[in-house]
Design an enzyme around this catalytic site. Structure first.
Site, PDB file in Angstrom:
ATOM      1  N   ARG A 258       0.836  -1.191   0.000  1.00  0.00           N
ATOM      2  CA  ARG A 258       0.000   0.000   0.000  1.00  0.00           C
ATOM      3  C   ARG A 258       0.877   1.249   0.000  1.00  0.00           C
ATOM      4  O   ARG A 258       1.854   1.329   0.733  1.00  0.00           O
ATOM      5  CB  ARG A 258      -0.930   0.010   1.219  1.00  0.00           C
ATOM      6  CG  ARG A 258      -1.874  -1.184   1.247  1.00  0.00           C
ATOM      7  CD  ARG A 258      -2.795  -1.179   2.451  1.00  0.00           C
ATOM      8  NE  ARG A 258      -3.621  -2.383   2.461  1.00  0.00           N
ATOM      9  CZ  ARG A 258      -4.530  -2.664   3.386  1.00  0.00           C
ATOM     10  NH1 ARG A 258      -4.719  -1.822   4.393  1.00  0.00           N
ATOM     11  NH2 ARG A 258      -5.241  -3.777   3.323  1.00  0.00           N
ATOM     12  N   ARG A 273       2.077   1.646  10.258  1.00  0.00           N
ATOM     13  CA  ARG A 273       1.594   2.024   8.930  1.00  0.00           C
ATOM     14  C   ARG A 273       2.760   1.909   7.951  1.00  0.00           C
ATOM     15  O   ARG A 273       3.618   2.788   7.878  1.00  0.00           O
ATOM     16  CB  ARG A 273       1.046   3.453   8.952  1.00  0.00           C
ATOM     17  CG  ARG A 273       0.179   3.799   7.754  1.00  0.00           C
ATOM     18  CD  ARG A 273      -0.272   5.256   7.817  1.00  0.00           C
ATOM     19  NE  ARG A 273      -1.128   5.534   8.956  1.00  0.00           N
ATOM     20  CZ  ARG A 273      -2.449   5.387   8.962  1.00  0.00           C
ATOM     21  NH1 ARG A 273      -3.060   4.961   7.875  1.00  0.00           N
ATOM     22  NH2 ARG A 273      -3.154   5.682  10.039  1.00  0.00           N
ATOM     23  N   GLU A 345      -6.753  -0.233  14.781  1.00  0.00           N
ATOM     24  CA  GLU A 345      -7.318  -1.330  13.991  1.00  0.00           C
ATOM     25  C   GLU A 345      -6.317  -2.464  13.776  1.00  0.00           C
ATOM     26  O   GLU A 345      -5.189  -2.239  13.362  1.00  0.00           O
ATOM     27  CB  GLU A 345      -7.785  -0.814  12.626  1.00  0.00           C
ATOM     28  CG  GLU A 345      -8.354  -1.902  11.724  1.00  0.00           C
ATOM     29  CD  GLU A 345      -8.564  -1.434  10.299  1.00  0.00           C
ATOM     30  OE1 GLU A 345      -8.572  -2.290   9.392  1.00  0.00           O
ATOM     31  OE2 GLU A 345      -8.692  -0.211  10.070  1.00  0.00           O
ATOM     32  N   SER A 348     -10.492  -6.332  10.263  1.00  0.00           N
ATOM     33  CA  SER A 348     -11.780  -5.807   9.824  1.00  0.00           C
ATOM     34  C   SER A 348     -12.482  -6.884   9.010  1.00  0.00           C
ATOM     35  O   SER A 348     -11.835  -7.784   8.474  1.00  0.00           O
ATOM     36  CB  SER A 348     -11.612  -4.533   8.987  1.00  0.00           C
ATOM     37  OG  SER A 348     -10.981  -4.835   7.747  1.00  0.00           O
ATOM     38  N   ARG A 385       0.930  -4.931  12.548  1.00  0.00           N
ATOM     39  CA  ARG A 385       0.152  -4.322  13.636  1.00  0.00           C
ATOM     40  C   ARG A 385      -0.091  -5.319  14.770  1.00  0.00           C
ATOM     41  O   ARG A 385      -0.143  -4.933  15.939  1.00  0.00           O
ATOM     42  CB  ARG A 385      -1.170  -3.787  13.103  1.00  0.00           C
ATOM     43  CG  ARG A 385      -1.001  -2.552  12.243  1.00  0.00           C
ATOM     44  CD  ARG A 385      -2.300  -1.816  12.056  1.00  0.00           C
ATOM     45  NE  ARG A 385      -2.099  -0.601  11.287  1.00  0.00           N
ATOM     46  CZ  ARG A 385      -2.992   0.387  11.182  1.00  0.00           C
ATOM     47  NH1 ARG A 385      -4.151   0.275  11.811  1.00  0.00           N
ATOM     48  NH2 ARG A 385      -2.744   1.451  10.472  1.00  0.00           N
TER      49      ARG A 385
END
Length: 422
Positions: A258, A273, A345, A348, A385
């Site tokens: 990403r 991130r 987060e 999800s 994460r």
């Protein structure tokens, strides 16, 4: 894409859905106008084709000047048919473009608003407190010889890293535990490609609002995926599945990439991130009717996985404006990160109903006929994460980290990760 019948029969529902996401409803009027133009273009093309066929029947019966006149008329009409066909194709393309730009219609239950308008569904566990000054995952990573951010930046640039020693072992342990969890719940394991063709990326909605975050391979018509949801959604593209075999449940491992566009200045330190990470993603094909229960099932699996890691977390119902293009509803599990003093987060899960399968033409044969199926996705383990949450939550005063019991078999039975450099 959404069901065109909803747009035609109940455009106000689509307008309301746009408003719930905080988006303009102008696309609704553009799409309706494009649909009208498309239908008119079809009528005009069919009319010209009808004239051409009728003329073709008259020519063999004509003689002399009459025949020559008809032949001349045929040439003119052929040009008109060709122009009408081109106009129909252009109208169809314009209609498809407008239709595909409309996001899935957010569920009635999804909160309205943007990123900060989520609803907390439940809080699980109690955020850890320490009788010492807790270290962040960056410092812990150095002490344990687990994370090397400096060399990651040297080799690949910012937001890259090396996992070394117990850091690498911890990732493998997490992936193994995630795969074991998936198997226990009846998922077929998959190792999915991290490069896909444009149709797979567009079909899952990642070349729309998320396009700026996608890596494109220069000189090739290929993209790096940000989640294995993309290849798994395209896995059964252009297929008619056996409805009796639904649901089809897959757990796919892949590296994910990403750009983190729009995140300048956010989480620039550490591995929260990053531009690349590994992930195990659950992906399900099922019926629309069963998709809602399946969504809850995926959430329960994610929660069970976080429970195994002995983490405190909250479950949120994501607001409509923070949903991806394809989802009608999304639940996030956010783990407590001690040194940040907030939940972040980790996983999800989204219900995309038939939005992706309409784009990718994935259907199933039912007793009442062939129709599109629903798709759902759910992160089981995103490596970086999750490592952050484990290190910070289970740290001890000397810089060592307690290993959650469920991970110990995958780490040679170790109960504690010991410092290697102080």
């Amino acid at each position: 894409m959404i069901d065109p019948r909803i747009l035609r029969d109940d455009p106000d529902r689509v307008r309301a859905a746009q408003a719930k996401r905080g988006l303009s409803d102008e696309v609704v009027d553009r799409a309706l106008a494009a649909d009208t133009a498309r239908r008119q273009a079809i009528v005009e093309f069919e009319a010209k084709r009808g004239e051409q066929k009728q003329l073709g029947k008259l020519i063999p019966q004509a003689q002399g000047d009459e025949k020559q006149a008809l032949l001349a008329q045929t040439k003119t009409l052929a040009a008109e048919v060709k122009a009408a066909e081109a106009a129909q194709a252009a109208a169809e393309e314009a209609w498809q473009t407008e239709l595909m730009s409309i996001p899935n219609l957010a569920a009635d239950e999804a909160p309205a608003g943007g990123e900060d308008d989520y609803t907390v569904i439940e809080t699980v566990g109690t955020p850890v407190t320490f009788d010492f000054e807790p270290r962040d995952h960056i410092e812990l990573g150095k002490i344990l010889g687990a994370i090397d951010i400096e060399r990651g930046a040297k080799v690949s640039g910012s937001r890259f890293y090396f996992l070394t020693g117990v850091g690498a072992e911890l990732e493998f342990a997490l992936i193994n535990l995630a795969n074991e969890t998936a198997r226990e719940h009846g998922f077929t394991q998959v190792i999915a490609p991290s490069m896909v063709k444009p149709r797979a990326m567009d079909g899952t909605g990642f070349l729309g609002q998320a396009a700026d975050d996608v890596y494109r391979i220069e000189g090739q018509d290929m993209y790096l995926v940000g989640t294995s949801e993309v290849p798994m959604a395209a896995y059964h593209s252009d297929e008619i599945l056996d409805a009796a075999k639904l649901p089809l449940r897959y757990a796919a491992f892949s590296p994910c990439f990403r750009k983190e566009a729009g995140s300048h200045g956010k989480d620039t330190k550490g591995i929260i991130r990053v531009h690349w990470f590994d992930k195990v993603e659950m992906f399900v094909y099922t019926t629309l009717e069963e998709s809602y229960a399946e969504h809850q099932r995926l959430l329960e699996i994610e929660k069970a996985f976080l429970d195994k890691l002995e983490l405190a977390y909250q479950v949120i119902d994501t607001a409509a404006g923070d949903l991806g293009l394809s989802a009608i509803r999304k639940f996030d599990c956010e783990a407590w990160i001690p040194t940040q003093g907030k939940y972040r987060e980790l996983t999800s899960t989204s219900n995309c109903t038939e939005f992706q399968t309409r784009r990718l033409d994935t259907r199933a044969r039912f007793p009442e006929g062939v129709k599109h199926v629903a798709t759902l996705n759910g992160t089981l383990c995103a490596s970086t994460r999750t490592i952050v949450a484990i290190l910070e939550t289970h740290q001890q005063a000397d810089g060592s980290v307690k290993v959650p019991k469920a991970l110990q078999p995958w780490l040679g039975g170790r109960e504690v990760l010991e410092p290697v450099a102080l």
